[in-house]
Every structure is written in C-alpha cells, then in structure tokens.
Design an enzyme around this catalytic site. Structure first.
Site, short mmCIF file in Angstrom:
data_model
loop_
_atom_site.label_atom_id
_atom_site.label_comp_id
_atom_site.label_asym_id
_atom_site.label_seq_id
_atom_site.Cartn_x
_atom_site.Cartn_y
_atom_site.Cartn_z
N ARG A 400 70.33 48.00 1.64
CA ARG A 400 69.92 46.73 2.27
C ARG A 400 70.88 46.37 3.40
NH1 ARG A 400 71.89 42.23 0.65
NH2 ARG A 400 71.92 42.64 -1.58
N TYR A 452 50.38 36.01 20.44
CA TYR A 452 49.86 36.67 19.24
C TYR A 452 49.71 35.66 18.10
CZ TYR A 452 50.10 39.24 14.88
OH TYR A 452 49.88 39.66 13.60
N ASP A 526 58.95 39.28 23.56
CA ASP A 526 58.20 40.24 22.75
C ASP A 526 57.75 41.35 23.71
OD1 ASP A 526 56.28 41.72 21.45
OD2 ASP A 526 55.28 40.00 20.55
N LYS A 551 53.72 49.65 16.61
CA LYS A 551 52.80 49.95 17.71
C LYS A 551 53.31 51.12 18.55
CE LYS A 551 50.75 45.52 17.06
NZ LYS A 551 51.61 44.94 16.03
#
Ligand SMILES: N[C@@H](CCSC[C@H](N)C(=O)O)C(=O)O
Length: 746
Positions: A400, A452, A526, A551
């Site tokens: 982690r 978005y 973004d 993406k």
C-alpha cells in the site's frame, strides 16, 4: 593518502548487515574505473570518530543497497573492533586502491573509492556475523571527537551559540593537508570543514533515537536554487565541484561524477538560517538514490567554515517543525518510496529523445534496476517486504505504501509527463479524489461547465458534504474564470479538450491568472484525452496533471488506473500521503499492465488520431456538427494547436435528433457501444445517456450539453472499415425519417 594510514585508526562498529539476495552488481562496477561495490556501501563518518593522526578513526557504516540501486535502508553502523585492513582483508582478499588522493585531503569520496570492494558478500556477512555488536553507547561523544568529552547535546548547544566545543587549533591551517589538518587534536569534522560544504547528517528518529548517518560534500547545484539562497559554507564548494565528485553520504545525497552523468538533485532544502537546512528526505533524488524510510526529516547542518565543527543535532526543533507544518508535512509522515527523478540525458545522448522514444525507453539509470536486467520490469506481487532489523526499515515495507513495480511505472510516467513526480492509483476518479483531499471546508473550486460526469459528481458531493464551494464556469473562455478567482480559490480544474463537447481551455492563460490572483490556487488539468503523447500541461503552467490510466495510457481497456503528476515536491508529498493513508495505490499487476501499455502509446495514438482526423472530416462532409480540434472549423483550432501536439482521437457530433443518434449508435457493428475512450477498439456512445448520465437533465440543459450528442472514441482499426460502419449506421438511422444529417428535429 593511503589506505594503510587508515588501518591504524579505524574503529568499526557493527550492526547486522544484510544485502539483497539478488544484489550482485560488482562486476558491473569493476568495469568503469570507479570501483564502487554497489551491493554494499561503506560510509565513513568522521562525525562519529575518535581522532588519531593523521586521520580520525572512522567508524564505518555499511549500507545495503538494494539491487535496484535506488534504495538503501538507513546506514547501519558497522563496528568491528578490528582495524580496517583486517576487517576488509577478512572480508575479501582483494582490495582496490583507486583514486588515491594526492592532495592528502581526506575527501570522503576518495576514501570511499579506496576502500570499496568486497568480492564476496557472503564472506562479509559471515565476518560480520562473528563480530560482537558494540553497546548502544558506542556513539558517545568520545567517539565522535577525540579528546572531547562533548556530548551530542552539548554540541547541540554549540549550535545554539554556547561555544562549549572549540575548534582544535590544528584545524585552522591551510586545510589542504589531511595529515596536518587532521592532526592528533583535530576533530574529524575539521578535516572536512576546511574543504567546505560538507554536511553532517544526523538526527533523531521518530522513535526518539539519535542517528548519525553520514557526512559528505554537497555541491551547490544540489540545492534547490530558490530555497538555498547563499550560504557561506556552500559557496565554498567551488573547489569541490571542480573535482567532480560530490558526495553526501548516508542515506541521502550521493555521488555524482560529470563523466558518468550521474548527477542528482537534492530538492526542497529549505534554508532556515545561514547554517541550518531543513530537508525533506523524500525529496532527495538521484538515479541511485538512497532514501531513508525514517525519519522523514532531518536537519542538515552545513559546516560553518570559520567556526568549529558542528555536528548535526536534529530532534525536530521548533523551527524545523514550523517549516514542516508550513509545508504541510508532518513529522510522522510515513515512509515514501521512490521519488521520480527527472531523467538526465546520458552522455551518449546528444539531443532530447522524442516522445515516441521516451515512451518505449526505460532508462536503466533512472529506472528501478533489476539484477538480472530483466527486459520487462518484474511484477513484485507481494504485499509485504521483509526488513533487515526491527528498527532499520527498508524502502518498501507494505505494498500500500510502495512497491517496486509501481515505482518503476511512476518513474517512467514522471519522465513522459515531464514531471518531477508521478503517482499511480486505482482509477482516474481515484486520482481526482486524491487531489480533492487537498481541500478543506471553506475552500473554493472552479471547474468547467462541460466536464466529465464523474468529476462533476465528486465535486457535487464535496459541495454538499464537505463545505466546498464549487463554481462551474465556462473555462474555455478564460475571462469567465476571472471573477471567481480569490484568496479562497484552492483548485481550478481544467479539462481540455472538454468532455464531451471537445472545447479547449487555455491552460497557460488560466494558470498564469490563478497563480497571480490566488495565493493558494492549484491548477489541475485532466489530460486524459490528450495523454502525454500529445500534451504536457505541467509545461503549460499547471500544478497537477491527472489522467485516467484506463484510457490512452494503457490503451486496451483491460485495467483501471489513475495517474497524478506534479513538479512540486510538496504537492507530491501531500498526494502521496493521501494515497498511502487511504490505500488507493495501484496494484503491482495493474502497474505492470499500465507500464506495458504506455510503451505502445505512441503508435496507438498516432494511428487513432489519423483515423479520427479522417472520420471527423467524413462526418463534417456528411453534414453533421462535429466537435474536433483537428478540424479547421473548430473555433479554437489555433488555441489547441498552441497547447498540444495533435487533436487526439475523441470527437463528438450532433445529429439534431436523439432518436437518430440512438439509431446511429445502435446501428454500428465495429464500434462498441461503450463509455470510455482511449482503447485500441473504436467506441461509440451517447454521453447524456452514458458517461454523463450522472449530471441531471436540468443541469445538462443549463450547461448546453446536447442530448443528441454522439461521442466517438476512434480506435486503430482500418479507417475505411470504420467509415463504412458509420455510413451503414447513419444511412439506416435516417432512412424514412424525413430528416437529413444536422437537421434539428422539430
Ligand atoms: N458508469 C460510470 C461511467 C463511466 S464514464 C467513463 C469515462 N470517463 C468516459 O468519459 O467515458 C460512472 O458512473 O462513472
């Protein structure tokens, strides 16, 4: 200076030393003339020594260096009660004497290169295992300075002005002779002091233990120019720089030689006053960096040349604490794994590599090294990492908090995103969430009105539950942002091109306005639609860039990931803190997948963009209103061309009728009806029904989001096939409708 001189005076202290089982890079390092043994590093620290002519006795610290060469647990002192030659000979019959200093100045670097070298790690470990450990009080003042009973705390007092320790007279000489300068009464510190710019690095760990790790020479360039200003001790470094060997040892700053282009940069050294530097250890960057997992921060005390030696005393004092809190850094911050150092060109590389090359090329100097030179970075599919001892933590302890596969990906991404640090998390929205944790109640956020749906949803949540005020404005018109900029503005979120209307924000202009008008304003971009292949918002003035790694970066829709990139160390630390604290770091396997995907980003994007350009032109010819910054008809064609290296492969178009749009979407065969974009397969969607359905109809209407809008995410298929697929669907959709493309339904 000869090694033999040291033999009579070295006193070693021991703690268990372990090496990474995979580490055996000695052979590699025999080749160059510098003969470092990379599996173990030895640090000689006069700070801890008893003095004996002509040199102080140098306790050795041996630090295992992990095979990746980037990591070393804190120096572990090796305290064998043997003379060094005995120790070393008992370790290995082979010692190299390289780079003997002819000036007799005991540059630490010189000594180190002289005494590096163990042929057999196992032999060393066996030797160490047999040797008794010294009592903890081995680090007594007597051991630090011969003839001085000064305790560490009194030295600390000295720092504060109570001059209880005087510089030995022998140390005020010319400073060029180690033998003379370091004479019997000379403290080890003075040997170094005269050479200027040496740093003693020591401190109190989070659990209250004092640890003195190293000292060395730091060159001026290693400091963040902004923060270092002028420090007397540092300005004296010119001579050292000329020698082209710059060392600060211990677990921090390391070696560079211009010949080998292994320069590194120490960042965020905050000069507290002329003699004290506060440093974030996490910020130290170097290709083969050794980063301390603890304590997170230490004071560094550059020598003050005209005065006596000063040994680092670093419980976090109030001043340092103030600075830490101002930087938003907590004393007890967890260990951070690798920084993502900026790539420095190798000596062979004459000009910067192109992005297409950078995407594929994993620089072995900045990358996580694999002892077997694995061509594909291994997946460290492990949750935990064993430690060498209960107190000396390695770079990694728990996935982690950090994992080598993730580190490799982060370094690679930092390079291609033109960032100093990149971080990867489990999704694009996860990245957004990490960013919004920079906010506190009362802060204001400016975001676009064409954005978005998921981002909109998170912002809405923050405004209803987190006391954050969110202003949605048309960020594609720079002037609309201005009235909302004030001292409460904490984040300005830009998507460009916007999703799904493919409008363009002037990142440069808005960033500059925000930085002028908002003292706390952070510009976030973004960059998912462009990817680093086409745009680098950090270069345009943004403070944070995030992308959905799901993406273009990965390209195959087989993983979820989010990427964050920053140039500010402080921001990087804050983002990392949240990632570690909330546990959203990307898994080793997904990190590996993403790293693999990134390598083909160049060719994918090239093909997808070329296809998109054709399809956009086709749709425009067909009579639709097409939104694509590769079309001359796009109102911000020029602006986009200034910001980016291409229009990308996402476009949208309006049909004039939601019914027709639905039919077109459903009439395609090759195009998958799917949210998302950036995959090698072509996708078609209706944002208002799909990706942006979480924005309610009323809001969509207010923001001018057309219900009939179709978004295409163009893939790598044969473009003629794609056009044929669209043509078939369009023809079918209009058949018998009485409408023609672009005509508004009544
Ligand atoms: N059901 C999801 C929709 C994800 S959309 C993904 C992507 N960012 C896009 O623009 O297509 C959700 O509710 O978030």
């Amino acid at each position: 200076m000869f090694f033999g001189d040291l033999a009579s005076c070295l006193r070693l202290r021991e703690q268990p030393v372990t090496c990474h089982p995979l580490s055996d890079p000695l052979r590699r390092w025999e080749r160059p003339r510098r003969r470092y043994y990379r599996g173990l590093s030895i640090t000689v620290s006069p700070a801890l020594c008893e003095t004996a002519a002509p040199f102080p006795s140098f306790p050795f610290a041996i630090s295992p260096v992990l095979p990746q060469h980037h990591s070393s647990p804190p120096i572990q002192a090796l305290g064998l009660n043997k003379k060094p030659t005995e120790v070393i000979r008992s370790i290995t019959p082979r010692i190299w004497y390289s780079r003997m200093s002819t000036t007799n100045r005991p540059f630490l670097s010189t000594m180190l290169t002289n005494i590096w070298a163990f042929r057999s790690r196992q032999q060393l470990l066996r030797t160490l295992a047999k040797s008794p450990s010294p009592p903890p009080q081995a680090l007594t003042p007597q051991r630090q300075r011969r003839g001085s009973s000064t305790s560490l705390s009194s030295l600390h007092s000295l720092e504060k002005g109570r001059k209880s320790v005087e510089a030995p007279a022998t140390n005020t000489g010319t400073g060029t002779s180690a033998g003379g300068g370091g004479g019997a009464g000379g403290g080890g510190g003075h040997q170094w002091e005269r050479d200027g710019g040496k740093l003693w690095i020591g401190g109190r760990t989070a659990d209250g233990k004092e640890q003195y790790y190293s000292l060395g020479v730091i060159r001026r360039k290693s400091f963040d120019q902004e923060s270092i200003k002028v420090d007397k001790s540092i300005t004296k470094l010119t001579r050292v720089e000329r020698r082209k060997r710059f060392y600060v040892y211990g677990f921090l700053i390391y070696v560079t030689g211009k010949r080998r282009k292994r320069a590194f940069t120490a960042k965020k050294l905050v000069l507290l006053n002329r003699k004290r530097v506060f440093i974030s250890l996490h910020s130290i960057q170097r290709r083969e960096v050794t980063i301390s997992p603890q304590p997170p921060y230490l004071d560094l005390h550059p020598f003050d040349l005209p005065f006596s030696a000063r040994i680092a005393q670093s419980p976090m004092d109030n001043l340092a604490k103030t600075v830490a809190s101002r930087l938003g850094l907590e004393e007890n911050m967890p260990p951070t794994p690798l920084d993502s150092p900026k790539r420095e060109a190798s000596p062979q590389v004459k000009k910067p590599l192109s992005m297409a090359t950078e995407l594929v090329y994993i620089d072995s100097a900045t990358g996580v090294r694999d002892p077997y030179n694995a061509a594909s970075v291994p997946i460290y599919q492990t949750a935990t990492f064993k430690q060498n001892s209960a107190t000396q933590m390695g770079e990694y302890d728990y996935t982690r908090s950090g994992n080598p596969t993730r580190s490799q990906l982060e370094r690679h991404l930092a390079k291609i995103m033109k960032a100093k640090r990149a971080l990867v998390v489990t999704s694009g929205m996860g990245a957004m969430d990490v960013i919004t944790r920079l906010l506190k109640a009362g802060d204001e956020v400016i975001a676009g009105d064409d954005l978005y749906g998921g981002t909109n949803r998170l912002l809405k949540y923050l405004s209803t539950h987190g006391g954050i005020t969110v202003h949605h404005v048309d960020t594609t018109k720079t002037e609309s942002v201005i009235p909302f900029l004030n001292e409460k503005t904490a984040l300005v979120l830009l998507e460009t091109p916007t999703n799904p209307l493919i409008k363009i924000c002037d990142i440069t202009a808005i960033s500059s306005l925000v930085h002028q008008k908002c003292p706390n304003g952070v510009v976030v971009v973004d960059n998912t639609m462009m990817s680093p292949m086409l745009m680098n918002p950090l270069d345009l003035g943004a403070d944070i860039v995030y992308e959905s790694g799901t993406k273009y970066l990965s390209g195959h829709h087989d993983l979820m990931a989010g990427v964050l990139a920053v140039n500010s160390e402080d921001l990087g630390e804050k983002l990392f803190f949240t990632i570690n604290a909330t546990g959203c770091g990307l898994s080793p396997f997904d990190s590996w997948l993403l790293l693999r995907g990134v390598k083909t980003l160049g060719i994918r994007m090239e093909k997808q963009q070329a296809n998109a350009e054709r399809i956009a032109a086709y749709l425009e010819d067909r009579g639709f209103k097409v939104h694509y910054p590769g079309l001359r008809s796009h109102p911000q064609y020029d602006l986009h061309a200034r910001l980016a290296r291409g229009p990308g492969a996402v476009l949208s178009f309006e049909t004039g009728s939601t019914t027709i749009s639905e039919k077109i979407v459903e009439g395609t065969k090759i195009h998958g009806i799917s949210v998302s974009f950036g995959c090698i397969n072509s996708l078609i969607s209706m944002p208002c029904r799909m990706s942006h359905a979480s924005i309610n109809e009323q809001t969509r209407k207010e923001r001018g989001l057309p219900e009939d809008l179709i978004r295409l995410a163009v893939g790598i298929e044969d473009v003629e096939d794609l056009i044929e697929d669209l043509e078939g669907a369009i023809g079918g959709a209009y058949e018998g409708s009485g409408l023609v493309p672009g005509q508004q339904e009544a």
